[in-house]
Design a protein around this motif. Structure first.
Motif, PDB file in Angstrom:
ATOM      1  N   LYS A  36       0.847  -1.248  -0.098  1.00 27.18           N
ATOM      2  CA  LYS A  36       0.009  -0.103   0.051  1.00 27.18           C
ATOM      3  C   LYS A  36       0.886   1.418  -0.173  1.00 27.18           C
ATOM      4  O   LYS A  36       0.436   2.217  -0.877  1.00 27.18           O
ATOM      5  CB  LYS A  36      -0.638   0.063   1.226  1.00 27.18           C
ATOM      6  N   THR A  37       1.859   1.253   0.928  1.00 27.51           N
ATOM      7  CA  THR A  37       2.639   2.781   0.998  1.00 27.51           C
ATOM      8  C   THR A  37       3.506   2.772  -0.421  1.00 27.51           C
ATOM      9  O   THR A  37       3.458   3.956  -0.899  1.00 27.51           O
ATOM     10  CB  THR A  37       3.581   2.326   2.136  1.00 27.51           C
ATOM     11  N   TYR A  38       4.003   1.885  -0.936  1.00 21.56           N
ATOM     12  CA  TYR A  38       4.828   1.829  -2.060  1.00 21.56           C
ATOM     13  C   TYR A  38       3.763   2.338  -3.294  1.00 21.56           C
ATOM     14  O   TYR A  38       4.050   3.298  -4.111  1.00 21.56           O
ATOM     15  CB  TYR A  38       5.201   0.476  -2.257  1.00 21.56           C
ATOM     16  N   LEU A  42       3.648   6.190  -5.235  1.00 23.51           N
ATOM     17  CA  LEU A  42       3.679   6.076  -6.802  1.00 23.51           C
ATOM     18  C   LEU A  42       2.620   7.007  -7.192  1.00 23.51           C
ATOM     19  O   LEU A  42       2.551   7.818  -8.139  1.00 23.51           O
ATOM     20  CB  LEU A  42       3.502   4.810  -7.390  1.00 23.51           C
ATOM     21  N   ILE A  43       1.579   7.006  -6.508  1.00 25.32           N
ATOM     22  CA  ILE A  43       0.275   7.517  -7.021  1.00 25.32           C
ATOM     23  C   ILE A  43       0.549   9.175  -6.968  1.00 25.32           C
ATOM     24  O   ILE A  43       0.387   9.968  -7.478  1.00 25.32           O
ATOM     25  CB  ILE A  43      -1.010   7.188  -6.175  1.00 25.32           C
ATOM     26  N   ARG A  66      12.921   4.744  16.255  1.00 21.28           N
ATOM     27  CA  ARG A  66      13.036   6.207  16.480  1.00 21.28           C
ATOM     28  C   ARG A  66      14.380   6.769  16.078  1.00 21.28           C
ATOM     29  O   ARG A  66      15.270   6.122  16.020  1.00 21.28           O
ATOM     30  CB  ARG A  66      13.304   6.079  18.184  1.00 21.28           C
ATOM     31  N   ASP A  67      14.472   7.990  16.299  1.00 17.60           N
ATOM     32  CA  ASP A  67      15.591   8.595  15.936  1.00 17.60           C
ATOM     33  C   ASP A  67      16.774   8.706  16.945  1.00 17.60           C
ATOM     34  O   ASP A  67      16.507   8.294  18.072  1.00 17.60           O
ATOM     35  CB  ASP A  67      15.312  10.149  15.295  1.00 17.60           C
ATOM     36  N   LYS A  68      17.915   9.663  17.002  1.00 21.28           N
ATOM     37  CA  LYS A  68      18.840   9.662  18.036  1.00 21.28           C
ATOM     38  C   LYS A  68      18.299   9.951  19.151  1.00 21.28           C
ATOM     39  O   LYS A  68      18.942  10.082  20.091  1.00 21.28           O
ATOM     40  CB  LYS A  68      20.080  10.098  17.303  1.00 21.28           C
ATOM     41  N   LYS A  69      17.139  11.074  18.838  1.00 18.73           N
ATOM     42  CA  LYS A  69      16.773  11.743  20.134  1.00 18.73           C
ATOM     43  C   LYS A  69      15.559  11.031  20.507  1.00 18.73           C
ATOM     44  O   LYS A  69      15.140  11.517  21.866  1.00 18.73           O
ATOM     45  CB  LYS A  69      16.234  13.115  19.804  1.00 18.73           C
ATOM     46  N   GLY A  70      15.322   9.798  20.159  1.00 20.56           N
ATOM     47  CA  GLY A  70      14.200   9.055  20.798  1.00 20.56           C
ATOM     48  C   GLY A  70      12.703   9.366  20.169  1.00 20.56           C
ATOM     49  O   GLY A  70      12.013   8.861  20.641  1.00 20.56           O
ATOM     50  N   ASN A  71      12.702  10.250  19.257  1.00 21.90           N
ATOM     51  CA  ASN A  71      11.376  10.572  18.731  1.00 21.90           C
ATOM     52  C   ASN A  71      11.195   9.612  17.648  1.00 21.90           C
ATOM     53  O   ASN A  71      11.915   9.002  16.867  1.00 21.90           O
ATOM     54  CB  ASN A  71      11.584  12.161  18.041  1.00 21.90           C
ATOM     55  N   LEU A  72       9.901   9.112  17.846  1.00 24.91           N
ATOM     56  CA  LEU A  72       9.184   8.221  16.634  1.00 24.91           C
ATOM     57  C   LEU A  72       9.276   8.867  15.219  1.00 24.91           C
ATOM     58  O   LEU A  72       8.926   9.978  15.026  1.00 24.91           O
ATOM     59  CB  LEU A  72       8.025   7.680  17.102  1.00 24.91           C
ATOM     60  N   ILE A  73       9.721   8.042  14.300  1.00 24.79           N
ATOM     61  CA  ILE A  73       9.678   8.586  12.928  1.00 24.79           C
ATOM     62  C   ILE A  73       8.667   7.904  12.107  1.00 24.79           C
ATOM     63  O   ILE A  73       8.569   6.608  12.370  1.00 24.79           O
ATOM     64  CB  ILE A  73      10.887   8.385  12.115  1.00 24.79           C
ATOM     65  N   PRO A  74       7.646   8.542  11.775  1.00 25.03           N
ATOM     66  CA  PRO A  74       6.424   7.987  10.781  1.00 25.03           C
ATOM     67  C   PRO A  74       7.182   7.298   9.498  1.00 25.03           C
ATOM     68  O   PRO A  74       7.135   8.050   8.423  1.00 25.03           O
ATOM     69  CB  PRO A  74       5.819   9.097  10.603  1.00 25.03           C
ATOM     70  N   GLY A  75       7.458   6.221   9.583  1.00 23.32           N
ATOM     71  CA  GLY A  75       8.398   5.327   8.608  1.00 23.32           C
ATOM     72  C   GLY A  75       7.384   5.423   7.022  1.00 23.32           C
ATOM     73  O   GLY A  75       8.131   5.756   6.314  1.00 23.32           O
ATOM     74  N   ASP A  76       6.196   5.061   7.306  1.00 21.30           N
ATOM     75  CA  ASP A  76       5.512   5.093   5.946  1.00 21.30           C
ATOM     76  C   ASP A  76       5.384   6.531   5.469  1.00 21.30           C
ATOM     77  O   ASP A  76       5.410   6.513   4.006  1.00 21.30           O
ATOM     78  CB  ASP A  76       4.083   4.607   6.137  1.00 21.30           C
ATOM     79  N   GLY A 231       9.950  -2.950  -7.916  1.00 18.63           N
ATOM     80  CA  GLY A 231      11.201  -1.880  -8.569  1.00 18.63           C
ATOM     81  C   GLY A 231      10.565  -0.737  -9.437  1.00 18.63           C
ATOM     82  O   GLY A 231      11.472  -0.069  -9.647  1.00 18.63           O
ATOM     83  N   ASP A 232       9.363  -0.785  -9.853  1.00 20.39           N
ATOM     84  CA  ASP A 232       8.941   0.007 -10.725  1.00 20.39           C
ATOM     85  C   ASP A 232       9.112   1.686  -9.956  1.00 20.39           C
ATOM     86  O   ASP A 232       8.543   1.843  -8.934  1.00 20.39           O
ATOM     87  CB  ASP A 232       7.532   0.109 -11.278  1.00 20.39           C
TER      88      ASP A 232
END
Length: 247
Positions: A36-38, A42-43, A66-76, A231-232
């Protein structure tokens, strides 16, 4: 859920009916890890390349680092931003971010900070006023529980309430006929509009993938509007057709 949605409705109705609003599209999947994220990335890339003012939104995002400061990174959201090239701030792309890779209702039960649907809806509405096209990505499949405590909110509740049209992302491989048919049938019973199916991980010339496409279209009456191979870098869909999916 009905009382909560009524509370949202009363706030939305106080806004000017002449206010500019974007068109929206919801991207769901036949399950977790179908891409879905991929596909959403593309959309959005296609819209951005067409000089459309496009934004991404997700109610809740689980399984984040989490980043180096401990904050969550919204990965998607980060993946979508990097793939699509949109300029939208990462902070505006998701309302609730969790570390545990569980559905939002369980992740928030462990970590706290459960989804407040009124807050999430305000943030979504803000995007509708700032952009021309807003693409919402689901968490897991269409029935994903967003919250299950004193409030019981499922993903399809919100999609149905906001009357957002959908596309379904499905893996092109074995089992997809059953997954697509069940997902489409459920969404039909809920009164959610499905405007197309997108096959991911397609292999050109693969006899099973081609047959799966035909069978899914036959059983659901819904067109496969795009086939994406692993890979598109772009999605092969007509620009005007893509825009027409949004309402």
């Amino acid at each position: 859920m009905e009382k909560k949605l009524n509370a949202i409705d009363s706030e939305v109705n106080r806004k000017s009916l002449n206010e500019k609003r974007a068109k929206s599209l919801f991207v769901t999947g036949t399950g977790t890890d179908v891409g879905k994220t991929y596909i959403t990335g593309l959309i959005l890339k296609k819209l951005d390349m067409a000089n459309c003012k496009a934004a991404y939104y997700k109610l809740a995002m689980s399984g984040n680092l989490r980043d180096k400061k401990g904050n969550l990174i919204p990965g998607d959201a980060k993946k979508v931003k990097e793939l699509s090239g949109i300029k939208q701030d990462l902070a505006d792309m998701c309302s609730y971010v969790y570390e545990n890779a569980y559905s939002p209702h369980l992740a928030s039960r462990i970590e706290g900070n459960p989804v407040d649907i009124r807050i999430a809806d305000k943030e979504y509405e803000n995007l509708l006023r700032k952009y021309d096209f807003v693409t919402l990505e689901g968490s897991g499949g269409i029935t994903c529980p967003i919250r299950f405590d004193q409030e019981k909110i499922f993903l399809d509740d919100y999609v149905k309430y906001k009357n957002i049209p959908c596309v379904i992302v499905a893996d092109a491989g074995l089992g997809t006929i059953n997954y697509v048919e069940l997902t489409c049938h459920y969404m039909e019973t809920r009164g959610i509009k499905v405007k197309g199916i997108i096959f991911n991980n397609c292999v050109k010339g693969d006899v099973m993938h081609e047959d799966n496409l035909k069978m899914c279209e036959y059983l659901t009456g819904i067109k496969v509007i795009a086939k994406v191979s692993r890979g598109d870098k772009e999605i092969n869909i007509d620009e005007e057709l893509l825009k027409s999916l949004y309402e």
